[in-house]
Design a protein around this motif. Structure first.
Motif, short mmCIF file in Angstrom:
data_model
loop_
_atom_site.label_atom_id
_atom_site.label_comp_id
_atom_site.label_asym_id
_atom_site.label_seq_id
_atom_site.Cartn_x
_atom_site.Cartn_y
_atom_site.Cartn_z
N MET A 1 0.80 -1.27 0.09
CA MET A 1 0.16 0.08 0.07
C MET A 1 0.81 1.17 -0.03
O MET A 1 1.93 1.30 0.66
CB MET A 1 -0.99 -0.03 1.33
N GLU A 2 0.51 2.31 -0.91
CA GLU A 2 1.30 3.71 -1.02
C GLU A 2 1.29 4.36 0.25
O GLU A 2 0.06 4.43 0.84
CB GLU A 2 0.92 4.21 -2.11
N ARG A 3 2.06 4.65 0.84
CA ARG A 3 2.05 5.39 2.23
C ARG A 3 2.34 7.02 1.67
O ARG A 3 2.80 7.68 0.70
CB ARG A 3 3.33 5.26 2.98
N GLN A 4 1.43 7.97 2.46
CA GLN A 4 1.62 9.32 2.40
C GLN A 4 2.48 9.94 3.21
O GLN A 4 2.39 9.53 4.41
CB GLN A 4 0.11 9.87 2.47
N ARG A 5 3.18 10.93 3.14
CA ARG A 5 3.85 11.70 4.06
C ARG A 5 3.25 12.91 4.21
O ARG A 5 2.49 13.49 3.49
CB ARG A 5 5.17 11.85 3.34
N SER A 6 3.46 13.39 5.59
CA SER A 6 3.11 14.90 5.97
C SER A 6 4.37 15.43 6.89
O SER A 6 5.20 14.54 7.50
CB SER A 6 1.94 14.46 6.76
N LEU A 7 4.02 16.62 7.15
CA LEU A 7 5.00 17.44 7.87
C LEU A 7 4.82 16.99 9.66
O LEU A 7 3.59 17.27 9.74
CB LEU A 7 5.03 18.75 7.58
N ASN A 8 5.85 16.88 10.34
CA ASN A 8 5.83 17.09 11.53
C ASN A 8 6.12 18.38 12.24
O ASN A 8 6.98 18.92 12.00
CB ASN A 8 6.90 16.05 12.20
N THR A 9 4.83 19.05 12.41
CA THR A 9 4.85 20.48 12.73
C THR A 9 5.36 21.07 13.80
O THR A 9 6.40 21.87 13.79
CB THR A 9 3.50 21.05 12.57
N GLU A 10 5.48 19.88 14.84
CA GLU A 10 6.23 20.34 15.97
C GLU A 10 7.79 20.46 15.75
O GLU A 10 8.48 21.23 16.30
CB GLU A 10 5.90 19.44 17.01
N TYR A 11 8.27 19.17 15.12
CA TYR A 11 9.59 19.18 14.66
C TYR A 11 10.09 20.34 14.08
O TYR A 11 11.13 20.97 13.92
CB TYR A 11 10.28 17.83 13.97
N ALA A 12 9.30 20.60 13.13
CA ALA A 12 9.53 21.70 11.77
C ALA A 12 9.59 23.07 12.41
O ALA A 12 10.37 23.82 12.45
CB ALA A 12 8.30 22.00 10.77
N ALA A 13 8.73 23.31 13.54
CA ALA A 13 8.69 24.69 14.38
C ALA A 13 9.99 24.67 15.09
O ALA A 13 10.84 25.76 15.10
CB ALA A 13 7.46 24.84 15.41
N TRP A 14 10.27 23.63 15.86
CA TRP A 14 11.64 23.46 16.71
C TRP A 14 12.82 23.72 15.62
O TRP A 14 13.61 24.63 16.15
CB TRP A 14 11.65 22.41 17.34
N TYR A 15 12.98 23.00 14.58
CA TYR A 15 14.29 23.18 13.90
C TYR A 15 14.15 24.67 13.24
O TYR A 15 15.35 25.12 13.25
CB TYR A 15 13.81 22.13 12.48
N LEU B 1 6.36 12.46 8.64
CA LEU B 1 5.37 11.51 9.16
C LEU B 1 4.82 10.76 8.03
O LEU B 1 4.29 11.30 7.20
CB LEU B 1 4.34 12.20 9.83
N TRP B 2 4.96 9.30 8.07
CA TRP B 2 4.12 8.42 7.07
C TRP B 2 3.05 7.85 7.68
O TRP B 2 2.71 7.44 8.53
CB TRP B 2 5.41 7.42 6.83
N GLU B 3 2.18 7.76 6.56
CA GLU B 3 0.61 7.49 6.93
C GLU B 3 0.25 6.68 5.76
O GLU B 3 0.52 6.92 4.61
CB GLU B 3 -0.22 8.48 7.47
N SER B 4 -0.82 5.82 5.92
CA SER B 4 -1.39 5.32 4.64
C SER B 4 -3.04 5.37 5.19
O SER B 4 -3.38 5.96 6.21
CB SER B 4 -0.97 3.82 4.67
N ASP B 5 -3.82 4.81 4.37
CA ASP B 5 -5.33 4.70 4.62
C ASP B 5 -5.78 4.26 6.01
O ASP B 5 -6.72 4.32 6.48
CB ASP B 5 -6.03 4.17 3.50
N THR B 6 -4.90 3.02 6.44
CA THR B 6 -5.41 2.33 7.51
C THR B 6 -4.34 2.38 8.63
O THR B 6 -4.52 1.96 9.60
CB THR B 6 -5.27 0.79 6.91
N GLU B 7 -3.22 3.09 8.33
CA GLU B 7 -2.03 3.39 9.10
C GLU B 7 -1.98 4.46 10.03
O GLU B 7 -2.32 5.69 9.51
CB GLU B 7 -0.62 2.66 8.55
N ALA B 8 -1.67 4.57 11.41
CA ALA B 8 -1.53 5.66 11.86
C ALA B 8 -0.09 6.28 11.67
O ALA B 8 0.74 5.60 11.13
CB ALA B 8 -1.60 5.48 13.38
N HIS B 9 0.36 7.55 12.21
CA HIS B 9 1.60 7.63 12.13
C HIS B 9 2.60 6.88 12.85
O HIS B 9 2.47 6.53 13.65
CB HIS B 9 1.72 9.37 12.63
N THR B 10 3.42 6.50 11.90
CA THR B 10 4.53 5.52 12.37
C THR B 10 5.85 6.54 12.95
O THR B 10 6.66 5.80 13.68
CB THR B 10 5.24 5.01 11.26
#
Length: 351
Positions: free
Chosen positions: A1-15, A207-216
């Motif tokens: 299953m193809e995974r979707q990526r999203s930004l970890n906003t907490e880490y992005a703000a800290w960095y 953060l990686w996610e798919s239709d059925t997976e939570a953030h890993t």
């Protein structure tokens, strides 16, 4: 299953905060101001440099928008338009920004650059939506400042330039990313010049996610956070007050003193209603980040703040009605900018 990526906003703000501190410490060690030419070559990442210039230009536009609301002059007069263009051109050649004013500009630009690298579709969707809400949107002008994934979002820009009122641009944006998006332009490759200055933990950033997976990805904790326990007051350790609520309050005296100081003298200027001092980008930002995307909720809040009798009463209202209820970060740029507007409303009353 193809995974979707999203930004970890907490880490992005800290960095972004830490990166900005590092870059500014090094640059301003031997100078007091930074020029436009220096911003253009500040880092080895051209996209980041252009993002800073874009933010600076948008600030100019906000100020010009406020100026054009003065009812005593004809801002559509050809001579006035020509004079304003000359004025803006002269300003662009005379940029001199102090460190304390440049830091928030760079920090916000760094966060936007990280999002553009990780979530390009979401970034461009928000960017085009903000442009569409402006009185004079400049869709094609985005190409001057945004270079990453241009082939993917250009079809939507071309469509909006011809049909700015049509909602079909989102479909064009989706089609553009489906047709032209390339994984070769990965966040790792795009951000390599930035990571060379200060290493980026890609496992935390993405953060990686798919239709059925939570953030890993694991939750982000700032470095040395274990030392924060020493700073927790005894009553909180005893369970009398949750530690994560310690900062959820605005100190009106400290805020007033900060805005009253010479550092923030440029923020002064009486306004009768808070909305009068808000630029277009601020209205969008406040609605999205402070009022849950609900413009009616923001309008109601501004009306309530306008009805208060003093800066201190207004801050008390913010603390009691908005800060905890809407989960505001009182140290965020959005809250501080709203506070600045409240200060401007009541500044003259204190004289």
């Amino acid at each position: 299953m193809e995974r979707q990526r999203s930004l970890n906003t907490e880490y992005a703000a800290w960095y972004s905060r830490e990166f900005t501190q590092k870059v500014c410490n090094e640059f301003f060690e031997s100078t007091e101001t930074i020029s436009g030419e220096e911003i253009a070559t500040l880092t080895p990442c051209r996209q980041l440099n252009l993002m800073v210039i874009k933010s600076l230009f948008e600030s100019w536009q906000e100020q010009m928008d406020l100026l054009s609301r003065i009812p005593f002059f004809d801002f559509k007069d050809k001579k006035v338009i020509s004079a304003l263009e000359d004025f803006m051109n002269a300003l662009s050649r005379a940029i001199k920004i102090r460190q304390e004013d440049f830091k928030p500009l760079l920090e916000r630009s760094m966060e936007k650059t990280l999002k553009l690298s990780v979530e390009p579709f979401s970034f461009m969707e928000e960017e085009l939506q903000e442009q569409a809400l402006k009185s004079s949107p400049d869709f094609k002008g985005l190409r001057k400042y945004l270079k990453w994934h241009a082939a993917s979002w250009q079809p939507a820009v071309d469509f909006l330039s011809e049909s700015p009122e049509s909602p079909a641009w989102r479909e064009k944006l989706l089609q553009g990313f489906d047709s032209h998006f390339s994984e070769e332009a990965s966040p790792e490759k795009l951000l390599a010049p930035i990571s060379a200055i200060m290493p980026i933990d890609m496992d935390q950033l993405i953060l990686w996610e798919s239709d059925t997976e939570a953030h890993t990805a694991r939750p982000f904790n700032e470095p040395n956070e274990d030392n924060l326990e020493k700073a927790v007051p005894a009553d909180e350790e005893a369970g009398e007050a949750p530690s994560d609520e310690r900062s959820l309050s605005i100190d009106p005296a400290l805020a007033w003193a900060r805005f009253e100081s010479e550092e923030h003298a440029y923020m002064k200027g009486s306004i009768e209603h808070i909305r009068e001092g808000m630029g277009i980008n601020q209205r969008i930002m406040f609605t999205k980040r402070l009022f849950q995307g609900n413009p009616d909720l923001m309008d109601q809040a501004l009306e309530e703040l306008d009805r208060t009798d003093s800066f201190f009463d207004a801050v008390s209202l913010m603390n009691s009605s908005f800060v905890n209820t809407l989960k505001w970060d009182v140290h965020s740029d959005e809250v501080q900018e709203l506070l600045q507007l409240v200060f401007r409303k009541f500044d003259e009353a204190s004289d």
